[in-house]
Write a protein that holds these residues in place. Structure first.
Motif, PDB file in Angstrom:
ATOM      1  N   THR A 138       0.807  -1.218   0.000  1.00 31.40           N
ATOM      2  CA  THR A 138       0.000   0.000   0.000  1.00 31.40           C
ATOM      3  C   THR A 138       0.840   1.268   0.000  1.00 31.40           C
ATOM      4  O   THR A 138       0.342   2.333  -0.307  1.00 31.40           O
ATOM      5  CB  THR A 138      -0.914   0.035   1.233  1.00 31.40           C
ATOM      6  N   SER A 192      -4.450 -14.323  15.081  1.00 32.54           N
ATOM      7  CA  SER A 192      -4.287 -13.131  15.920  1.00 32.54           C
ATOM      8  C   SER A 192      -5.147 -13.258  17.169  1.00 32.54           C
ATOM      9  O   SER A 192      -5.961 -14.163  17.306  1.00 32.54           O
ATOM     10  CB  SER A 192      -4.675 -11.887  15.147  1.00 32.54           C
ATOM     11  N   ILE A 252      -3.978 -14.640  10.345  1.00 33.18           N
ATOM     12  CA  ILE A 252      -3.248 -13.577   9.655  1.00 33.18           C
ATOM     13  C   ILE A 252      -2.170 -14.141   8.736  1.00 33.18           C
ATOM     14  O   ILE A 252      -1.563 -13.419   7.971  1.00 33.18           O
ATOM     15  CB  ILE A 252      -2.613 -12.579  10.648  1.00 33.18           C
ATOM     16  N   TYR A 255       3.657  -2.114   9.710  1.00 31.62           N
ATOM     17  CA  TYR A 255       2.731  -3.240   9.842  1.00 31.62           C
ATOM     18  C   TYR A 255       1.756  -2.948  10.967  1.00 31.62           C
ATOM     19  O   TYR A 255       2.157  -2.584  12.072  1.00 31.62           O
ATOM     20  CB  TYR A 255       3.520  -4.526  10.138  1.00 31.62           C
ATOM     21  N   LEU A 256       0.467  -3.102  10.694  1.00 37.99           N
ATOM     22  CA  LEU A 256      -0.537  -2.906  11.729  1.00 37.99           C
ATOM     23  C   LEU A 256      -0.753  -4.218  12.458  1.00 37.99           C
ATOM     24  O   LEU A 256      -1.124  -5.212  11.826  1.00 37.99           O
ATOM     25  CB  LEU A 256      -1.861  -2.492  11.094  1.00 37.99           C
ATOM     26  N   GLY A 293      -2.268  -7.306  13.976  1.00 40.00           N
ATOM     27  CA  GLY A 293      -3.585  -7.894  13.770  1.00 40.00           C
ATOM     28  C   GLY A 293      -4.003  -7.924  12.312  1.00 40.00           C
ATOM     29  O   GLY A 293      -5.040  -8.482  11.976  1.00 40.00           O
ATOM     30  N   SER A 294      -3.197  -7.313  11.435  1.00 42.72           N
ATOM     31  CA  SER A 294      -3.543  -7.388  10.019  1.00 42.72           C
ATOM     32  C   SER A 294      -2.791  -8.552   9.375  1.00 42.72           C
ATOM     33  O   SER A 294      -1.911  -9.150   9.984  1.00 42.72           O
ATOM     34  CB  SER A 294      -3.197  -6.074   9.319  1.00 42.72           C
ATOM     35  N   ARG A 295      -3.130  -8.851   8.145  1.00 40.53           N
ATOM     36  CA  ARG A 295      -2.520  -9.993   7.463  1.00 40.53           C
ATOM     37  C   ARG A 295      -1.032  -9.807   7.259  1.00 40.53           C
ATOM     38  O   ARG A 295      -0.582  -8.703   6.961  1.00 40.53           O
ATOM     39  CB  ARG A 295      -3.179 -10.193   6.103  1.00 40.53           C
ATOM     40  N   THR A 322       1.745 -10.127   4.894  1.00 42.42           N
ATOM     41  CA  THR A 322       1.849 -10.333   3.450  1.00 42.42           C
ATOM     42  C   THR A 322       3.291 -10.417   2.975  1.00 42.42           C
ATOM     43  O   THR A 322       3.544 -10.651   1.803  1.00 42.42           O
ATOM     44  CB  THR A 322       1.165  -9.179   2.697  1.00 42.42           C
TER      45      THR A 322
END
Lengths: 186, 136
Positions: free
Chosen positions: A126, B11, B17, B113-114, B116-118, B120
């Motif tokens: 992103t 998560s 995730i 990176y947040l 709890g997010s995937r 990648t």
């Protein structure tokens, strides 16, 4: 001609106050993260980082001159050397190398093999257009402007984009003659 | 001999995730779904068991036919690294979990990176698959 300036910032680096590298890296990361959330556009974040760097640079140059004992540089080549060897070492703890001079001696590249700002960082899909270390280009631009050199600083290579090093291109636009804000006869 | 192994990171909000089929058995579409289902079913058991022990590595918490579920619960964020496997190599699995945990910490330290997010990152994916080949 042998320049009288210190050729390395090691001695100064040993004397300045330091913070933990991870604290530094993560604090910078948090700033970038917050900017991305606030501004949403990656382009805007790049601009903002550059502006923040500029504001740091115009102040930092005073600290640099006060502590480093460098004398006036004779030409832009020497300036670049001092930034790479003394400036970067003093404030970032790493040294850069200077290469890719053009024939006129007004444009060169600072190459950073190691950059403490980007430990742990990996660009997600992103924010592909993000120049994560754009603050550095701002710092260099701001600092040089205070010593009457208008420059343009751009990133040529970025490790976060898959290149093998960080390359910062510094281009001297013009030397601004020093102007006195007062007249002698007043 | 072919082995089955399905690795998944869940998560704290029970959202997967990261997932990877790391076994050597040929991939089958319905098998992947079945693996997800078994791991999902094991989450409740893990939740109960995690509070009864201070160990992070819980081995063989659940089983389904010849498939066994082993879980590694991280201390702070309560993220679960879950592995569905048919081998009996406890030491290897433990080392696998510990190394993946370190990789996961690196991912968490990434400011972009947040939590709890995937996950990648392709780098992470390659590393995990490499570890799976070495330990499982």
């Amino acid at each position: 001609m042998a320049p009288a300036v210190p050729r390395s910032g090691d001695a100064i680096f040993a004397n300045v106050e330091r913070v933990n590298a991870e604290l530094f890296t993560l604090t910078y990361g948090a700033i970038v993260r917050q900017l991305l959330t606030d501004l949403e556009e990656v382009e805007e974040v790049n601009k903002q980082l550059d502006q923040m760097g500029y504001n740091i640079g115009i102040r930092l140059i005073d600290e640099f001159l006060a502590k480093s004992n460098v004398t006036r540089c004779v030409d832009f080549r020497e300036t670049a050397e001092v930034i790479a060897k003394v400036g970067f070492k003093m404030f970032l703890g790493v040294t850069a190398s200077v290469t890719n001079w053009d024939t006129a001696g007004t444009c060169c590249s600072l190459i950073l093999e190691d950059n403490p700002l980007v430990d742990f960082v990996e660009l997600p899909d992103t924010c592909q257009g993000l120049y994560y270390c754009n603050i550095l280009s701002g710092v260099v631009r701001g600092a040089l402007e205070m010593v009457s050199m208008k420059t343009e600083v751009t990133w040529v290579r970025d490790m976060l984009r898959g290149d093998d090093a960080f390359e910062l291109q510094v281009k001297l636009l013009k030397q601004v003659p020093e102007e006195y804000p007062y007249k002698d006869d007043e | 001999m072919t082995s089955t192994a399905c690795f998944m990171i869940v998560s704290r909000n029970d959202i997967p995730i990261y997932e990877a089929e790391v076994g050597t058995a040929p991939k089958k579409e319905e098998a992947a779904h079945q693996h997800q289902f078994i791991l999902h079913a094991a989450l409740d058991v893990v939740q109960d068991l995690a509070w009864t022990t201070s160990a992070m590595f819980l081995k063989s918490v659940d089983r389904f036919n010849d498939l066994v579920v082993s879980v590694y619960v991280t201390a702070v964020s309560h993220t679960r690294l879950m592995l569905l496997h048919d081998s009996r190599n406890d030491d290897g699995i433990k080392s696998f979990f510990q190394e993946v945990h370190e990789l996961y910490i690196k991912i968490l330290l990434n400011p972009l990176y947040l939590p709890g997010s995937r996950v990648t990152s392709s780098h992470f994916d390659t590393k995990v698959r490499g570890l799976a080949r070495r330990y499982l």
